[in-house]
Every structure is written in structure tokens, then in C-alpha cells.
Design a protein around this motif. Structure first.
Motif, mmCIF file in Angstrom:
data_model
loop_
_atom_site.group_PDB
_atom_site.id
_atom_site.type_symbol
_atom_site.label_atom_id
_atom_site.label_comp_id
_atom_site.label_asym_id
_atom_site.label_seq_id
_atom_site.Cartn_x
_atom_site.Cartn_y
_atom_site.Cartn_z
ATOM 1 N N TYR A 29 0.839 -1.198 0.000
ATOM 2 C CA TYR A 29 0.000 0.000 0.000
ATOM 3 C C TYR A 29 0.878 1.254 0.000
ATOM 4 C CZ TYR A 29 -3.876 3.107 1.295
ATOM 5 O OH TYR A 29 -4.814 4.109 1.318
ATOM 6 N N TRP A 32 2.471 1.674 -3.466
ATOM 7 C CA TRP A 32 1.493 2.115 -4.452
ATOM 8 C C TRP A 32 1.210 3.608 -4.331
ATOM 9 C CZ3 TRP A 32 -0.864 0.003 -8.644
ATOM 10 C CH2 TRP A 32 -1.964 0.678 -9.169
ATOM 11 N N HIS A 33 1.162 4.121 -3.101
ATOM 12 C CA HIS A 33 0.831 5.522 -2.891
ATOM 13 C C HIS A 33 2.062 6.428 -2.837
ATOM 14 C CE1 HIS A 33 -3.042 3.681 -1.712
ATOM 15 N NE2 HIS A 33 -3.537 4.818 -2.140
ATOM 16 N N SER A 61 2.098 9.702 -9.133
ATOM 17 C CA SER A 61 2.382 8.367 -8.612
ATOM 18 C C SER A 61 3.681 7.827 -9.193
ATOM 19 C CB SER A 61 1.224 7.422 -8.968
ATOM 20 O OG SER A 61 1.595 6.068 -8.739
ATOM 21 N N GLN A 180 -9.552 -4.447 -16.202
ATOM 22 C CA GLN A 180 -9.530 -3.939 -14.826
ATOM 23 C C GLN A 180 -8.094 -3.670 -14.376
ATOM 24 O OE1 GLN A 180 -11.704 -6.318 -11.946
ATOM 25 N NE2 GLN A 180 -10.521 -5.482 -10.228
ATOM 26 N N GLU A 183 -7.144 -0.462 -16.020
ATOM 27 C CA GLU A 183 -7.902 0.636 -15.432
ATOM 28 C C GLU A 183 -7.350 1.010 -14.059
ATOM 29 O OE1 GLU A 183 -12.441 1.603 -13.828
ATOM 30 O OE2 GLU A 183 -12.082 -0.122 -15.128
ATOM 31 N N GLY A 184 -6.977 0.003 -13.266
ATOM 32 C CA GLY A 184 -6.417 0.278 -11.950
ATOM 33 C C GLY A 184 -5.127 1.071 -12.035
ATOM 34 N N LYS A 187 -5.983 4.756 -13.569
ATOM 35 C CA LYS A 187 -6.669 5.643 -12.643
ATOM 36 C C LYS A 187 -6.050 5.649 -11.251
ATOM 37 C CE LYS A 187 -11.107 5.206 -15.027
ATOM 38 N NZ LYS A 187 -12.541 4.825 -14.893
ATOM 39 N N GLU A 189 -5.947 3.333 -8.956
ATOM 40 C CA GLU A 189 -6.872 2.781 -7.975
ATOM 41 C C GLU A 189 -6.304 1.486 -7.412
ATOM 42 O OE1 GLU A 189 -10.522 2.418 -10.111
ATOM 43 O OE2 GLU A 189 -10.965 4.579 -10.024
ATOM 44 N N TYR A 190 -5.882 1.543 -6.181
ATOM 45 C CA TYR A 190 -5.170 0.433 -5.538
ATOM 46 C C TYR A 190 -5.988 -0.860 -5.552
ATOM 47 C CZ TYR A 190 -2.831 -2.221 -1.812
ATOM 48 O OH TYR A 190 -2.207 -3.193 -1.083
ATOM 49 N N ASN A 191 -7.201 -0.825 -5.044
ATOM 50 C CA ASN A 191 -8.001 -2.045 -4.943
ATOM 51 C C ASN A 191 -8.364 -2.599 -6.313
ATOM 52 O OD1 ASN A 191 -7.997 -2.078 -2.123
ATOM 53 N ND2 ASN A 191 -9.800 -0.757 -2.003
ATOM 54 N N THR A 192 -8.684 -1.710 -7.246
ATOM 55 C CA THR A 192 -9.020 -2.150 -8.601
ATOM 56 C C THR A 192 -7.862 -2.924 -9.212
ATOM 57 O OG1 THR A 192 -10.476 -0.237 -8.926
ATOM 58 C CG2 THR A 192 -9.702 -1.360 -10.905
#
Length: 291
Positions: A29, A32-33, A61, A180, A183-184, A187, A189-192
Motif C-alpha cells: 500500500y 502504491w501511494h 504516482s 480492470q 484501469e487500476g 486511474k 486505484e489500488y483495490n481495482t
């Protein structure tokens, strides 16, 4: 993140399974951030007014690719009557070096940026794409993604083959899951992203080889990618094996730095742990070596 890696490198005992799973999730996490403040300015040769357009500031990012920032940058600079097009490219302002759009932003910054001089200054160019230096780039919309998505998926395919020894894990993804995954990333988007990417990470008994790339400023061999299937090897052992001049076998002091996700991990850190936690979204573990 630095502390997590040091703990892993020096630990002689394993934490309880639940604690270990939580720690691993926190590391992923955090990675990723991870982000880099960047100020984008227009190339001076393309300024058409007396005053150049205002710079554009973004917190970017480390995991993304520069072309994914094209839309807001084109919109910003088009307000100043700049003739924009889809052949934009980027340069590091301090070195005037074109930035390889196929490298993740974090890798580019580790290679050329200075963490003590932020924001990172990046020049945006809409004219004179250096086709002799950079791969041709076409931009797409959404799940089309243009040449960037094609390149990214090819990297995922390559990293999967290195790690699993086959492409079954990737073939087993549905079209919707591949969309997906993209797309993750697109965008941020960590969970995606991770809902799918977890299926592309092998268990230790499945691992056939590491997907490892060493990137350096040396123009003779800027990228080193060798098959590595010794799963007990440390980062220092790999660097000594592949770059003995920069990382001497006798352990003598070296001026070279090895950066993983923007930090210098201890050289006794297991590559397996780094690969499992610090790889980029294309599945490769990037180690940037700077003199």
C-alpha cells in the motif's frame, strides 16, 4: 518503507502469519501511494507569447507512466494558444535528456531526479518527437490505451513468463480482468489493480525466476536483465555478480547507489522479498544504479 525493508533484511525470526500478512499489505500500500511532486513547464522553443504559460504542478504516482498525464497537460498548455498534438514527449530539465515514456515515473526519477531538489522539473514538448531516442508513442482512450497499454501488457506477459515459467496465470484472466488491471493502473486505484494483480504473483514454490531489471545511466548497457533462479540470493550478491566494478566482491567501499522504489535497501535484503513487495505494476523489480 525503509524501516520495513531494514527489518526484513535483519530479522532472524518470522512474525506470526496474520502479522506478516498485514505488514506485507502495508508495504504494498505504501509503495502504491508513493508519489513525486513534479512541475511541468513548456519547452522554451515552443513558447509563442511574450510570457511563457504558467507551469503545471502535479503530485505524480511513482507507479504510473508519463503519457497517462497527457490529457491534463494538453488541456493546460492549450489554454495558452500552444499548438498541442499527440506526439508530446518529456525531458528532464537539468540534463535536457528525453525521458523514456516506457519506464515508470519512479524509475525515471530514481535515475535522473534529486530527492533534495523538489519538485522535479520536467519539460513538456509537443514538437520534434525524438524518434531516434524514444519509442514511437500513440495515445488511446480508455481500455484502448494506445501503444502504452500494448507495451505495458507485453511487459506483464514477459514478467509472468519469467516468474511462472509459462503464461497460464495471464491466460486465465478474462478480458474484463485485463481491462480492470489496466484501469487500476491508469486511474491509480489500488483495490481495482490489486484485485487482479494478486493472481499474477507466484507462491514461492511456483517461482521459476525473478523478473529483475537493473537500470543505470551507463549508455553502453543501460538495462541489464539476466535470468536469476537462486531464490536465496541477496541484492548485494546480485549486484556483485552483474556489476563487479560498481559493487566489488571484496566488499570495499563503492560510490554507486542501488535504489529500489526510491530508497537504498540494505545489500543483504533478499531479492525474493524485494520482488514480492517492491515490484512495479508491470511485474518487474527495478533496481536503479547511480554513480
Amino acid at each position: 518503507l525503509q524501516q520495513s525493508i531494514k527489518t526484513m533484511a535483519t530479522s532472524t525470526t518470522s512474525p506470526p502469519e496474520e502479522e506478516s500478512d498485514l505488514r506485507e499489505e502495508q508495504v504494498r500500500y505504501s509503495i502504491w501511494h508513493g508519489a513525486i511532486p513534479i512541475v511541468f513547464t513548456l519547452s522554451p522553443s515552443e513558447v509563442v507569447d511574450v510570457q511563457p504559460p504558467d507551469p503545471y504542478y502535479l503530485l505524480v504516482s511513482r507507479s504510473t507512466f508519463l503519457p497517462l498525464l497527457s490529457a491534463p497537460l494538453k488541456e493546460h498548455f492549450s489554454l495558452s494558444n500552444i499548438p498541442v498534438n499527440d506526439e508530446l514527449y518529456f525531458k528532464d530539465k537539468s540534463t535536457d535528456q528525453p525521458l523514456k515514456w516506457n519506464f515508470p515515473v519512479g524509475v525515471l526519477f530514481d535515475l535522473l531526479g534529486n530527492p533534495e531538489d523538489l519538485p522535479w522539473n520536467v519539460v513538456v514538448c509537443f514538437q520534434g518527437f525524438p524518434a531516434n531516442t524514444l519509442m514511437k508513442l500513440t495515445l488511446g482512450n480508455g481500455n484502448e490505451g494506445g501503444s502504452l497499454r500494448s507495451y505495458y501488457m507485453n511487459c506483464v506477459k514477459e514478467s509472468c513468463f519469467l516468474k511462472f515459467g509459462d503464461l497460464d496465470s495471464l491466460r486465465n484472466l478474462s478480458t474484463a480482468q485485463r481491462d480492470q488491471l489496466w484501469e487500476g493502473l491508469e486511474k491509480a486505484e489500488y483495490n481495482t489493480f490489486w484485485d487482479v494483480n494478486n493472481k499474477l504473483i507466484p507462491e514461492k514454490h511456483q517461482l521459476k525466476s525473478f523478473a529483475l531489471r537493473i537500470i543505470r545511466t551507463n549508455k553502453d548497457r543501460p538495462i541489464i536483465q539476466e535470468p536469476l533462479n537462486d531464490f536465496s540470493v541477496t541484492l548485494g550478491q546480485v549486484l556483485t555478480q552483474l556489476l563487479p566494478k560498481e559493487f566489488p566482491p571484496d566488499g570495499s567501499v563503492t560510490k554507486s547507489l542501488a535504489l529500489v522504489q526510491g530508497i537504498c535497501p540494505p545489500l543483504n535484503t533478499p531479492v525474493y522479498w524485494l520482488s514480492d513487495h517492491c515490484s512495479h505494476p508491470d511485474g518487474f523489480l527495478y533496481v536503479v544504479v547511480r554513480d
